[in-house]
Write a protein that holds these residues in place. Structure first.
Motif, PDB file in Angstrom:
ATOM      1  N   THR A 182      -5.018  20.293   2.864  1.00  0.00           N
ATOM      2  CA  THR A 182      -4.185  18.761   2.612  1.00  0.00           C
ATOM      3  C   THR A 182      -5.219  18.171   1.540  1.00  0.00           C
ATOM      4  OG1 THR A 182      -3.044  19.017   4.881  1.00  0.00           O
ATOM      5  CG2 THR A 182      -3.371  16.789   3.954  1.00  0.00           C
ATOM      6  N   GLY A 183      -4.703  17.179   0.786  1.00  0.00           N
ATOM      7  CA  GLY A 183      -5.291  16.059  -0.148  1.00  0.00           C
ATOM      8  C   GLY A 183      -4.564  15.029   0.868  1.00  0.00           C
TER       9      GLY A 183
ATOM     10  N   ALA B 189       0.755  -1.285  -0.175  1.00  0.00           N
ATOM     11  CA  ALA B 189       0.221   0.091  -0.077  1.00  0.00           C
ATOM     12  C   ALA B 189       0.659   1.140  -0.122  1.00  0.00           C
ATOM     13  CB  ALA B 189      -0.962   0.047   0.805  1.00  0.00           C
ATOM     14  N   THR B 190       0.082   2.514  -0.584  1.00  0.00           N
ATOM     15  CA  THR B 190       0.470   3.881  -0.780  1.00  0.00           C
ATOM     16  C   THR B 190       0.221   4.521  -0.686  1.00  0.00           C
ATOM     17  OG1 THR B 190       2.899   3.216  -2.573  1.00  0.00           O
ATOM     18  CG2 THR B 190       1.688   5.214  -1.799  1.00  0.00           C
ATOM     19  N   LYS B 191       0.157   5.504   0.785  1.00  0.00           N
ATOM     20  CA  LYS B 191      -0.749   6.153   1.282  1.00  0.00           C
ATOM     21  C   LYS B 191       0.196   7.581   0.598  1.00  0.00           C
ATOM     22  CE  LYS B 191      -2.785   4.301   4.858  1.00  0.00           C
ATOM     23  NZ  LYS B 191      -3.206   4.201   5.973  1.00  0.00           N
ATOM     24  N   ALA B 192      -0.803   8.646   0.104  1.00  0.00           N
ATOM     25  CA  ALA B 192      -0.157  10.392  -0.301  1.00  0.00           C
ATOM     26  C   ALA B 192      -0.787  11.447  -0.176  1.00  0.00           C
ATOM     27  CB  ALA B 192       0.195  10.470  -1.743  1.00  0.00           C
ATOM     28  N   HIS B 193      -0.579  12.127   0.825  1.00  0.00           N
ATOM     29  CA  HIS B 193      -0.907  13.668   1.155  1.00  0.00           C
ATOM     30  C   HIS B 193       0.132  14.442   0.936  1.00  0.00           C
ATOM     31  CE1 HIS B 193      -1.111  11.836   5.779  1.00  0.00           C
ATOM     32  NE2 HIS B 193      -1.970  11.175   5.000  1.00  0.00           N
ATOM     33  N   VAL B 194      -0.849  15.224   0.167  1.00  0.00           N
ATOM     34  CA  VAL B 194      -0.986  16.553  -0.459  1.00  0.00           C
ATOM     35  C   VAL B 194      -0.738  18.163   0.642  1.00  0.00           C
ATOM     36  CG1 VAL B 194      -2.050  16.882  -1.981  1.00  0.00           C
ATOM     37  CG2 VAL B 194       0.367  18.170  -2.421  1.00  0.00           C
ATOM     38  N   VAL B 195      -0.423  19.259   0.635  1.00  0.00           N
ATOM     39  CA  VAL B 195      -0.891  20.096   1.732  1.00  0.00           C
ATOM     40  C   VAL B 195       0.039  21.146   0.458  1.00  0.00           C
ATOM     41  CG1 VAL B 195       0.399  21.055   3.645  1.00  0.00           C
ATOM     42  CG2 VAL B 195       0.418  18.553   3.529  1.00  0.00           C
TER      43      VAL B 195
ATOM     44  N   LEU C 276       0.070   6.976  -8.462  1.00  0.00           N
ATOM     45  CA  LEU C 276      -1.607   6.683  -8.316  1.00  0.00           C
ATOM     46  C   LEU C 276      -2.168   7.286  -6.501  1.00  0.00           C
ATOM     47  CD1 LEU C 276      -2.371   3.066  -8.875  1.00  0.00           C
ATOM     48  CD2 LEU C 276      -3.534   4.848 -10.446  1.00  0.00           C
ATOM     49  N   ALA C 277      -1.462   7.114  -6.225  1.00  0.00           N
ATOM     50  CA  ALA C 277      -2.097   7.796  -4.963  1.00  0.00           C
ATOM     51  C   ALA C 277      -1.797   9.645  -4.860  1.00  0.00           C
ATOM     52  CB  ALA C 277      -0.470   7.167  -3.305  1.00  0.00           C
ATOM     53  N   ALA C 278      -0.745  10.034  -5.202  1.00  0.00           N
ATOM     54  CA  ALA C 278      -0.162  10.767  -5.468  1.00  0.00           C
ATOM     55  C   ALA C 278      -0.760  11.975  -6.192  1.00  0.00           C
ATOM     56  CB  ALA C 278       0.669  11.005  -6.402  1.00  0.00           C
ATOM     57  N   SER C 279      -1.862  11.102  -7.648  1.00  0.00           N
ATOM     58  CA  SER C 279      -2.752  11.550  -8.148  1.00  0.00           C
ATOM     59  C   SER C 279      -4.550  11.886  -7.915  1.00  0.00           C
ATOM     60  CB  SER C 279      -2.827  11.099  -9.619  1.00  0.00           C
ATOM     61  OG  SER C 279      -3.353   9.744  -9.269  1.00  0.00           O
ATOM     62  N   ARG C 280      -4.634  10.870  -6.943  1.00  0.00           N
ATOM     63  CA  ARG C 280      -5.352  11.002  -5.832  1.00  0.00           C
ATOM     64  C   ARG C 280      -5.619  12.096  -4.926  1.00  0.00           C
ATOM     65  NH1 ARG C 280      -6.008   4.130  -6.300  1.00  0.00           N
ATOM     66  NH2 ARG C 280      -6.529   4.199  -7.839  1.00  0.00           N
ATOM     67  N   ALA C 281      -4.260  11.953  -4.302  1.00  0.00           N
ATOM     68  CA  ALA C 281      -4.248  12.898  -3.196  1.00  0.00           C
ATOM     69  C   ALA C 281      -4.405  14.238  -3.800  1.00  0.00           C
ATOM     70  CB  ALA C 281      -2.994  13.289  -2.609  1.00  0.00           C
TER      71      ALA C 281
ATOM     72  N   ALA D  90     -10.106  19.396  -5.238  1.00  0.00           N
ATOM     73  CA  ALA D  90     -12.145  19.324  -5.044  1.00  0.00           C
ATOM     74  C   ALA D  90     -11.916  20.317  -3.780  1.00  0.00           C
ATOM     75  CB  ALA D  90     -12.087  18.015  -4.712  1.00  0.00           C
ATOM     76  N   GLN D  91     -11.265  20.051  -2.949  1.00  0.00           N
ATOM     77  CA  GLN D  91     -11.359  20.915  -2.228  1.00  0.00           C
ATOM     78  C   GLN D  91     -11.060  22.198  -1.941  1.00  0.00           C
ATOM     79  OE1 GLN D  91      -8.940  19.735   1.802  1.00  0.00           O
ATOM     80  NE2 GLN D  91      -8.859  17.696   0.894  1.00  0.00           N
ATOM     81  N   LEU D  92      -9.927  22.966  -2.894  1.00  0.00           N
ATOM     82  CA  LEU D  92      -9.326  23.964  -3.705  1.00  0.00           C
ATOM     83  C   LEU D  92     -11.236  24.698  -3.926  1.00  0.00           C
ATOM     84  CD1 LEU D  92      -7.416  26.204  -3.342  1.00  0.00           C
ATOM     85  CD2 LEU D  92      -6.560  24.947  -5.377  1.00  0.00           C
ATOM     86  N   ALA D  93     -11.680  23.717  -5.096  1.00  0.00           N
ATOM     87  CA  ALA D  93     -13.297  24.030  -5.449  1.00  0.00           C
ATOM     88  C   ALA D  93     -13.734  24.378  -5.051  1.00  0.00           C
ATOM     89  CB  ALA D  93     -13.013  23.015  -6.856  1.00  0.00           C
ATOM     90  N   ARG D  94     -14.456  23.687  -3.421  1.00  0.00           N
ATOM     91  CA  ARG D  94     -14.985  24.296  -2.670  1.00  0.00           C
ATOM     92  C   ARG D  94     -14.551  25.327  -2.207  1.00  0.00           C
ATOM     93  NH1 ARG D  94     -14.734  17.963  -2.038  1.00  0.00           N
ATOM     94  NH2 ARG D  94     -14.009  18.392   0.106  1.00  0.00           N
ATOM     95  N   THR D  95     -13.355  25.168  -1.342  1.00  0.00           N
ATOM     96  CA  THR D  95     -13.178  26.676  -0.784  1.00  0.00           C
ATOM     97  C   THR D  95     -13.878  28.233  -1.969  1.00  0.00           C
ATOM     98  OG1 THR D  95     -11.271  25.480   0.308  1.00  0.00           O
ATOM     99  CG2 THR D  95     -11.247  27.963  -0.443  1.00  0.00           C
TER     100      THR D  95
END
Length: 91
Positions: free
Chosen positions: A34-35, A19-25, A55-60, A66-71
């Motif tokens: 944070t995604g 498994a790979t997890k990504a956080h982008v800030v 894949l993990a980075a692109s999903r983050a 999506a968060q930025l668009a909502r903001t």
């Protein structure tokens, strides 16, 4: 008047087994978002860590976008509401 802004983006990747997890800030200087994203290698697929990272980075980044668009939408609605209240107060 032209202006230039710099927003800082940091991408963190964490690998645990298959498994790979990504956080982008994103740090705009006034807001931090944070995604999050994750990817898992299927047991029948060859283990290519770079693909999991991608894949993990692109999903983050999609989550962050999506968060930025909502903001932006929320901020725009707030501006419109402020204009409506201002217009009613002067009428």
């Amino acid at each position: 008047m032209a202006k230039t802004l710099e927003w800082k983006v940091r991408l963190h990747l964490f690998e645990e087994g298959s498994a790979t997890k990504a956080h982008v800030v994103l740090d705009t200087g006034t807001t931090t978002l944070t995604g999050h994203g994750a990817a898992r290698c299927s047991p029948r697929d060859p283990n290519v860590p770079e693909i999991g990272d991608e894949l993990a980075a692109s999903r983050a980044m999609n989550d962050l976008a999506a968060q930025l668009a909502r903001t932006a939408t929320d901020d725009l609605e707030g501006v419109h509401e402020s204009v409506r209240r201002s217009t009613k107060a002067t009428a």
